[in-house]
Design an enzyme around this catalytic site. Structure first.
Site, mmCIF file in Angstrom:
data_model
loop_
_atom_site.group_PDB
_atom_site.id
_atom_site.type_symbol
_atom_site.label_atom_id
_atom_site.label_comp_id
_atom_site.label_asym_id
_atom_site.label_seq_id
_atom_site.Cartn_x
_atom_site.Cartn_y
_atom_site.Cartn_z
ATOM 1 N N ALA A 14 16.222 42.265 -43.398
ATOM 2 C CA ALA A 14 16.952 43.401 -43.980
ATOM 3 C C ALA A 14 17.367 43.099 -45.418
ATOM 4 C CB ALA A 14 18.189 43.718 -43.127
ATOM 5 N N ARG A 24 12.059 46.991 -57.026
ATOM 6 C CA ARG A 24 10.918 47.851 -57.340
ATOM 7 C C ARG A 24 11.375 49.092 -58.130
ATOM 8 N NH1 ARG A 24 9.191 47.904 -51.855
ATOM 9 N NH2 ARG A 24 8.498 45.734 -51.903
ATOM 10 N N GLU A 37 21.611 33.070 -48.997
ATOM 11 C CA GLU A 37 21.042 32.768 -47.674
ATOM 12 C C GLU A 37 21.515 31.383 -47.264
ATOM 13 O OE1 GLU A 37 19.333 33.915 -45.034
ATOM 14 O OE2 GLU A 37 19.389 31.842 -44.288
ATOM 15 N N SER A 43 12.913 35.756 -45.411
ATOM 16 C CA SER A 43 11.885 36.736 -45.026
ATOM 17 C C SER A 43 10.880 36.182 -44.040
ATOM 18 C CB SER A 43 11.139 37.223 -46.273
ATOM 19 O OG SER A 43 12.034 37.696 -47.235
ATOM 20 N N CYS A 47 10.499 36.642 -34.657
ATOM 21 C CA CYS A 47 9.755 37.071 -33.462
ATOM 22 C C CYS A 47 8.510 36.230 -33.250
ATOM 23 C CB CYS A 47 9.315 38.523 -33.586
ATOM 24 S SG CYS A 47 10.508 39.589 -34.351
ATOM 25 N N ARG A 74 10.203 37.412 -58.632
ATOM 26 C CA ARG A 74 10.387 38.862 -58.804
ATOM 27 C C ARG A 74 11.791 39.187 -59.327
ATOM 28 N NH1 ARG A 74 6.540 38.293 -54.974
ATOM 29 N NH2 ARG A 74 4.992 39.952 -54.760
ATOM 30 N N ASN A 311 13.571 45.583 -41.151
ATOM 31 C CA ASN A 311 12.739 45.915 -42.307
ATOM 32 C C ASN A 311 12.960 47.348 -42.759
ATOM 33 O OD1 ASN A 311 10.573 43.947 -43.414
ATOM 34 N ND2 ASN A 311 10.737 43.453 -41.242
ATOM 35 N N TYR A 432 -9.491 60.008 -25.861
ATOM 36 C CA TYR A 432 -10.197 59.658 -24.629
ATOM 37 C C TYR A 432 -11.633 59.239 -24.904
ATOM 38 C CZ TYR A 432 -13.339 60.249 -20.742
ATOM 39 O OH TYR A 432 -14.338 60.039 -19.842
ATOM 40 N N ARG A 448 2.523 64.235 -15.663
ATOM 41 C CA ARG A 448 2.209 65.219 -14.608
ATOM 42 C C ARG A 448 3.011 64.939 -13.345
ATOM 43 N NH1 ARG A 448 -4.101 65.468 -13.849
ATOM 44 N NH2 ARG A 448 -3.466 66.929 -12.240
#
Lengths: 460, 460
Positions: A14, A24, A37, A43, A47, A74, A311, A432, A448
């Site tokens: 995040a 940006r 941090e 980053s 997971c 950056r 994210n 399908y 259904r």
């Protein structure tokens, strides 16, 4: 005119998505971006840790989407190993502790982003800090576990917890050649599913040789004379272990926010508006694992620690603090996981979730296959669906199966977002062809059947 | 009171689904069901024929969902090898021809279902009926092709057409060890995609060793002294062939309906209302490959021959003629296919479709992977998205790639059905875990890129 000062607490999904997106939209002349941090890394995909441990992913660096150096290139002033220890809301500044030098200092902000993530639930039990007992939340955790595995000659692993992390770590340890026992407090594994669907996971884990003990409340860790773990005791038994992996889940890390009275929700996460701005605070945003999000189906907030949400939050926050526009409307609770080739997915509400918010519902469960029954490799899949009584609105879907079962839940996720009824779903034009689906996709078969149950309940 | 008489013309997906559903709702005392089928087989998967020819599916009977005997055991008076040659609308009867005995007779109806399917487009060219030239629309066609393949020693196959059937048959012949040339009239294979996406299919087919000739207009079939096929000539060249497979597409089989002035649409298919009742005819229903369906995105009717729609139509018709209720709202044009491991999917409108109905739009194309980039087996996938100018409404998605690319189109199919904008799609809560998706699912990446293109176009 001096550049506006953006300060970000937390350098993972995040926080760094917000930093990148803001950068940006605005250059360094207009906006300075400082990110703190507390760990070494930025980053990264937490997971992915189970797949690093299993050996599927060959190195830690593969899990890092962007390194500190890349962020700095950056024009983001990224300070790793630096912990924010205090927020001064009125004074618009944060106090930072450089964990290398021990130095502390204040940094001022015009806009603040809180992305402090989540912390693992680690029950206060005897032996919990013993050598050989590992969490798997951060890259540092993963590295420590791998070092233990290299030193350990014993082959008995106990995994505590049978949620996503628990089952993924069970697979990882199995792949590394361990005898795996999973100790699960709940009635069935994967408590994010209803117990009837969790039972299918239990049986599949059994078939894979993973020994799962349900209803097991861990009471402590036993250690040997060297201080290393020797076993795990529960209220009913004890299990020898050479290594113990804790996969008990996480809770929002909101210590800093709580200390200054920022608004927290019922699950301990920060509360934000749709732009991810902290409620009542014009110049503070929050996102990722430390916030609560709106469950669009239940109409209540939930806490979900998941990189994909983090994210998105970062993207929205970065747009808003960078002078653009973005909102995060909420989630429907989609999650997908696997144990070896068994895929496990869910979205929306379980039976207990629906009851908890006062919804009356029907359920239907069907069995189908991921390909036409006659096509090679067709494997069974079970789909459970919940729909609201009277309105027939889809409330949730759970899928357990092989061969393309997991991502089928996305169809239900979109249908939930759109507020579709199960009757509307029966007409969905899903892809399908025999290698991809039976002529009635399993999700349509479930819809259904649910319509038919609604009719029998006299409600549709 | 005498039972109501239901007569069905056509014993495949639509017709027999209607028969079965009507029978489920009403017993033989209330409703007699008579079905006429001109071939030998009922309720089979024509879509499975390429996989039977390739050897993936081991026998014809695997493709038959329900045999004539099984239907008869459910009190359906099924008459195979019996062709309806005339409908007497005013007299409420049909004339049947028993193809075994040559006998003709009239059968009366109270309600009629027309499910006459589609017929292959078979251009009137020299040599088209030569031995060794095969369509693949029916089980009988598949059987005849397989018999030819057993007798033929040559290994050169020419497939005419590069749509779904063409590419699937190219794969089948390749798997059987043939040198395969595909002659394609269009600019690129898979004209159901835009040419830029079709180009990806072309390149992949090339990589598989399937020689595809685009812009090739077939002018005739050459034969040897024994009358067997020896080659295919086009406007520019000639291609030697030991066997020729026609995969040129189909058109609605509406000869009977046309003869009695039933309403046909611009694509030659029967026009029905939402209950699948033929427009202007209280007691006649139609479904499956012989009808036109509403394209929910374009707001116009289309002709799509696809088993999954035919089954839905049959279900709806059976409900309505059996005293229940059902509607078929329309399609969004979803289709999925594969050539070896290359998956090809589309839903909604292509560029030319959008233009044809007067829509102004933007497009975006992105590359991503089906799993987290670091997860083993992650393979590239290209996603193209179209959105309406100004409103930002999703208009269509095309996907070409490997490893779970195809069924991702379902997310877009549901979003199209719900009328979502691409901006709304960026917030979709799709299943994420490293073995199943990058942290931003490829569909979300495409939606984000499309939003960005819309913004640059000054329209969002």
């Amino acid at each position: 005119m001096a550049a506006e000062r953006l300060v970000i607490i937390g350098g993972d999904a995040a926080g760094m998505s917000a930093a990148s997106q803001a950068r940006r939209l605005k250059g360094p002349d207009e906006l300075s971006v400082t990110a703190f941090e507390r760990g070494h890394f930025t980053s990264y995909s937490a997971c992915g840790i189970p797949y690093w441990v299993s050996g599927d992913v060959t190195g830690r660096d593969q899990l890092i989407a962007r390194t500190p150096e890349e962020h700095r290139a950056r024009d983001i002033d990224l300070r790793t190993r630096t912990e924010v220890t205090e927020i001064d809301v009125a004074g618009r500044r944060v106090r930072a502790l450089d964990r290398e030098s021990g130095e502390t200092y204040w940094t001022g902000f015009d806009k603040l982003v809180i992305a402090t993530g989540a912390r693992p639930v680690r029950p206060e039990l005897p032996g919990m800090d013993a050598a050989g007992v590992h969490g798997v939340q951060t890259l540092d955790d993963g590295q420590a576990l791998l070092e233990t595995l290299e030193r350990t000659t014993g082959r008995r692993a106990v995994v505590v917890g049978a949620g996503y992390i628990g089952v993924e770590m069970a697979e990882a340890m199995l792949k590394r050649g361990y005898e795996v026992t999973v100790l699960n407090r709940a009635e069935q594994p994967m408590a994010t599913l209803d117990p009837d669907m969790g039972r299918l996971v239990h049986d599949a884990m059994d078939g894979l040789g993973i020994h799962t003990v349900n209803g097991a409340e861990v009471t402590g860790i036993t250690t040997g004379p060297d201080g290393r773990v020797t076993g795990v005791t529960t209220d009913g038994a004890s299990y020898p272990a050479d290594v113990v992996v804790l996969g008990i889940g996480v809770e929002p890390e909101t210590t800093l926010a709580r200390a200054v009275g920022l608004p927290l929700g019922p699950h301990g996460g920060l509360l934000t508006d749709l732009s991810m701005r902290v409620v009542g605070h014009e110049n503070i945003w929050a996102g990722g694992d430390c916030v609560e999000v709106l469950d669009l189906v239940a109409g209540r907030t939930r806490h979900i620690a998941l990189g994909t949400h983090a994210n998105k939050h970062g993207q929205v926050i970065g747009s808003n603090v960078g002078g653009g526009y973005g909102t995060f409307p909420g989630v429907v609770g989609t999650a997908v996981s696997k144990v070896c080739d068994l895929e496990i997915a869910r979205t929306g509400l379980r039976e207990r979730d629906a009851r908890a918010v006062g919804l009356r519902f029907v359920t239907a469960t069907i069995e189908s296959t991921g390909r036409a029954g006659y096509y090679p490799g067709a494997r069974p899949m079970t789909v459970k669906m919940l729909a609201e009584y009277r309105t027939g609105r889809l409330l949730g879907v759970q899928i357990v199966g092989r061969d393309g079962a997991g991502k089928r839940v996305d169809v239900a996720a979109v249908a939930l977002t759109a507020g579709m009824t199960v009757e509307q779903m029966t007409a969905l034009d899903l892809g399908y062809a025999p290698p991809f689906s039976p002529v009635w996709d399993p999700v349509l078969v479930a819809a259904r059947r649910t319509v038919s149950v609604l009719r029998k309940a006299g409600t549709a």
